[in-house]
Design a protein around this motif. Sequence first.
Motif, mmCIF file in Angstrom:
data_model
loop_
_atom_site.group_PDB
_atom_site.id
_atom_site.type_symbol
_atom_site.label_atom_id
_atom_site.label_comp_id
_atom_site.label_asym_id
_atom_site.label_seq_id
_atom_site.Cartn_x
_atom_site.Cartn_y
_atom_site.Cartn_z
ATOM 1 N N LEU A 73 42.653 29.581 38.263
ATOM 2 C CA LEU A 73 42.523 30.581 39.317
ATOM 3 C C LEU A 73 43.849 30.929 39.995
ATOM 4 O O LEU A 73 44.027 32.048 40.470
ATOM 5 C CB LEU A 73 41.517 30.102 40.367
ATOM 6 C CG LEU A 73 40.088 29.907 39.849
ATOM 7 C CD1 LEU A 73 39.192 29.372 40.956
ATOM 8 C CD2 LEU A 73 39.541 31.226 39.298
ATOM 9 N N GLY A 74 44.765 29.969 40.055
ATOM 10 C CA GLY A 74 46.042 30.231 40.717
ATOM 11 C C GLY A 74 46.809 31.412 40.142
ATOM 12 O O GLY A 74 47.213 32.334 40.876
ATOM 13 N N PRO A 75 47.020 31.450 38.818
ATOM 14 C CA PRO A 75 47.821 32.540 38.240
ATOM 15 C C PRO A 75 47.211 33.926 38.382
ATOM 16 O O PRO A 75 47.919 34.924 38.254
ATOM 17 C CB PRO A 75 47.912 32.149 36.743
ATOM 18 C CG PRO A 75 47.668 30.676 36.717
ATOM 19 C CD PRO A 75 46.696 30.423 37.815
ATOM 20 N N ILE A 76 45.897 34.019 38.654
ATOM 21 C CA ILE A 76 45.277 35.353 38.713
ATOM 22 C C ILE A 76 45.159 35.883 40.130
ATOM 23 O O ILE A 76 44.679 36.994 40.344
ATOM 24 C CB ILE A 76 43.881 35.359 38.064
ATOM 25 C CG1 ILE A 76 42.914 34.486 38.873
ATOM 26 C CG2 ILE A 76 43.936 34.940 36.612
ATOM 27 C CD1 ILE A 76 41.476 34.786 38.611
ATOM 28 N N ALA A 77 45.630 35.111 41.113
ATOM 29 C CA ALA A 77 45.533 35.578 42.500
ATOM 30 C C ALA A 77 46.252 36.909 42.670
ATOM 31 O O ALA A 77 45.757 37.839 43.315
ATOM 32 C CB ALA A 77 46.098 34.532 43.452
ATOM 33 N N GLY A 78 47.443 37.014 42.069
ATOM 34 C CA GLY A 78 48.201 38.267 42.169
ATOM 35 C C GLY A 78 47.471 39.427 41.528
ATOM 36 O O GLY A 78 47.463 40.547 42.068
ATOM 37 N N ILE A 79 46.829 39.170 40.378
ATOM 38 C CA ILE A 79 46.084 40.229 39.682
ATOM 39 C C ILE A 79 44.933 40.729 40.554
ATOM 40 O O ILE A 79 44.704 41.931 40.683
ATOM 41 C CB ILE A 79 45.545 39.712 38.332
ATOM 42 C CG1 ILE A 79 46.704 39.389 37.391
ATOM 43 C CG2 ILE A 79 44.617 40.732 37.685
ATOM 44 C CD1 ILE A 79 46.281 38.732 36.094
ATOM 45 N N VAL A 80 44.208 39.794 41.175
ATOM 46 C CA VAL A 80 43.074 40.172 42.008
ATOM 47 C C VAL A 80 43.535 41.018 43.193
ATOM 48 O O VAL A 80 42.905 42.024 43.545
ATOM 49 C CB VAL A 80 42.319 38.917 42.496
ATOM 50 C CG1 VAL A 80 41.254 39.292 43.528
ATOM 51 C CG2 VAL A 80 41.673 38.204 41.315
ATOM 52 N N PHE A 81 44.659 40.649 43.799
ATOM 53 C CA PHE A 81 45.147 41.414 44.948
ATOM 54 C C PHE A 81 45.633 42.799 44.521
ATOM 55 O O PHE A 81 45.437 43.781 45.239
ATOM 56 C CB PHE A 81 46.254 40.641 45.666
ATOM 57 C CG PHE A 81 45.740 39.745 46.758
ATOM 58 C CD1 PHE A 81 45.753 40.156 48.070
ATOM 59 C CD2 PHE A 81 45.221 38.502 46.459
ATOM 60 C CE1 PHE A 81 45.258 39.344 49.082
ATOM 61 C CE2 PHE A 81 44.721 37.682 47.448
ATOM 62 C CZ PHE A 81 44.743 38.096 48.773
ATOM 63 N N ILE A 82 46.278 42.880 43.359
ATOM 64 C CA ILE A 82 46.718 44.192 42.867
ATOM 65 C C ILE A 82 45.510 45.078 42.581
ATOM 66 O O ILE A 82 45.474 46.256 42.961
ATOM 67 C CB ILE A 82 47.569 44.029 41.589
ATOM 68 C CG1 ILE A 82 48.899 43.347 41.919
ATOM 69 C CG2 ILE A 82 47.838 45.390 40.940
ATOM 70 C CD1 ILE A 82 49.690 42.940 40.694
ATOM 71 N N VAL A 83 44.509 44.504 41.917
ATOM 72 C CA VAL A 83 43.299 45.262 41.603
ATOM 73 C C VAL A 83 42.599 45.704 42.886
ATOM 74 O O VAL A 83 42.149 46.850 43.013
ATOM 75 C CB VAL A 83 42.353 44.413 40.719
ATOM 76 C CG1 VAL A 83 40.974 45.038 40.652
ATOM 77 C CG2 VAL A 83 42.938 44.270 39.315
#
Length: 464
Positions: A321-331
Amino acid sequence: MTPSPLLLAAAPALPHTHSDSRLLVAVLLSIGAIVLLISKAKLHPFLALTLGSGLLAAVAGAPFDKLTASFSTGFGATVTSVGLLIGLGAMLGKLLADSGGATIIADTVLGRASKRSLPWAMALIAAVLGLPLFFEIGVVLLVPIVLVVARRGNVPVLRVGIPALAGLSVLHGLVPPHPGPLVAVDALKADLGTTLALGLLVAVPTLVIAGPLFARVAERWVGPLPLPEPAADLPAAERPERTPAFGAVLATILLPVVLMLGKALADVVVDDPKSTVQRVLDFVGSPLIALLAAVLVAMVTLGRAAGFDRQRISDTVARSLGPIAGIVFIVGAGGGFKQTLIDVGVGDAVSHWAGKLHISALLLGWLIAVLIRLATGSATVATITAAGIVSPLAAGMSGTHSALLVLAVGAGSLFFSHVNDAGFWLVKEYFGMDVGQTIKSWSMMETVISVVAIALILPLSLLV
């Protein structure tokens, strides 16, 4: 996937402006600001999209006390509908990687491939692994396999490398549950199962052309590349005790796809809301349930089969889950920008302009995504922004044409990756190429994918 009614009710829509010229200025300024903030100021896309949304609303004439209302509503609705799916996809991908499942798939397929069929085998491996994996994770997993295959098979690295990259990229841009297509499905109110089915239909011939066939051309343009030294083995403590079975790995990867396709098929064939079969398939084939089922199954078929105890499975899931935090915020920020575009009336204006220009909505969505992709370097930002701009055009479309609009936007988002794209540098460094060689191979491959995909989508829209 539709935004929560509670979220939509939380913030009143911005007052629409009636000046098309003012809206055009607002859109150009906001997108230009996002582009400059990402490419020149090196600002994180989340912050760039947030600031761009505020600029859009301000220039369009929205009251200052309403500037953040639409953005917050869109952000929350998008994270609610898409963020959960991205998280589940990351969990599945991490279990696949850490258990050795990805290696099992590769070794099994390559063990049965001749030297002539190696490029096709690599395209197949990338396509299968690309279903649950984000592009960057797929590259990290596949590049060592590509180098081993090139070394063992005594073939040029690009002959097997381009098909592998094409398989990952095609799936990333055209096939849910990847973040870009998921957000476009949500923005355009398309049916996910239909989009998945049509996405696979377009993806297969696109991959054939941009992968094994284009690899021969790229190989001649770039010339021979030296093979990097093989990477050292993982420490023994990090290796799985044993490896899961090939059939179990393949079944786990394909499980969410089969469930979602089953829902789409039931909606077409059964088409009876009172039917128990359709209600069951609609439930298990919903994206959230399908991916959740795959993750739970993967804990057994991948995690336990690799010898992981409960604590290690839990740690593996947590680390995903850590590496995808940025993706979720961008989305999420992209969803906020999309909602702001809609609420100030940009979508209605685009519909009006498209009618005047007599341009196909599919072609318009592709062109807008191409321009944003070239400017920002981000396929996800291009998909999110273009989907938001053309979303009103999907209102009167059939389910299949809404799905094709999702694919058109996704195809445009892949056009000509260059120096402002992180993927460009990732590929360049992994394959030991210079900038010119990377443009001749990777950038041109992305362009071939984009052009071939839209060339298939446009005539397909006349048949379905």
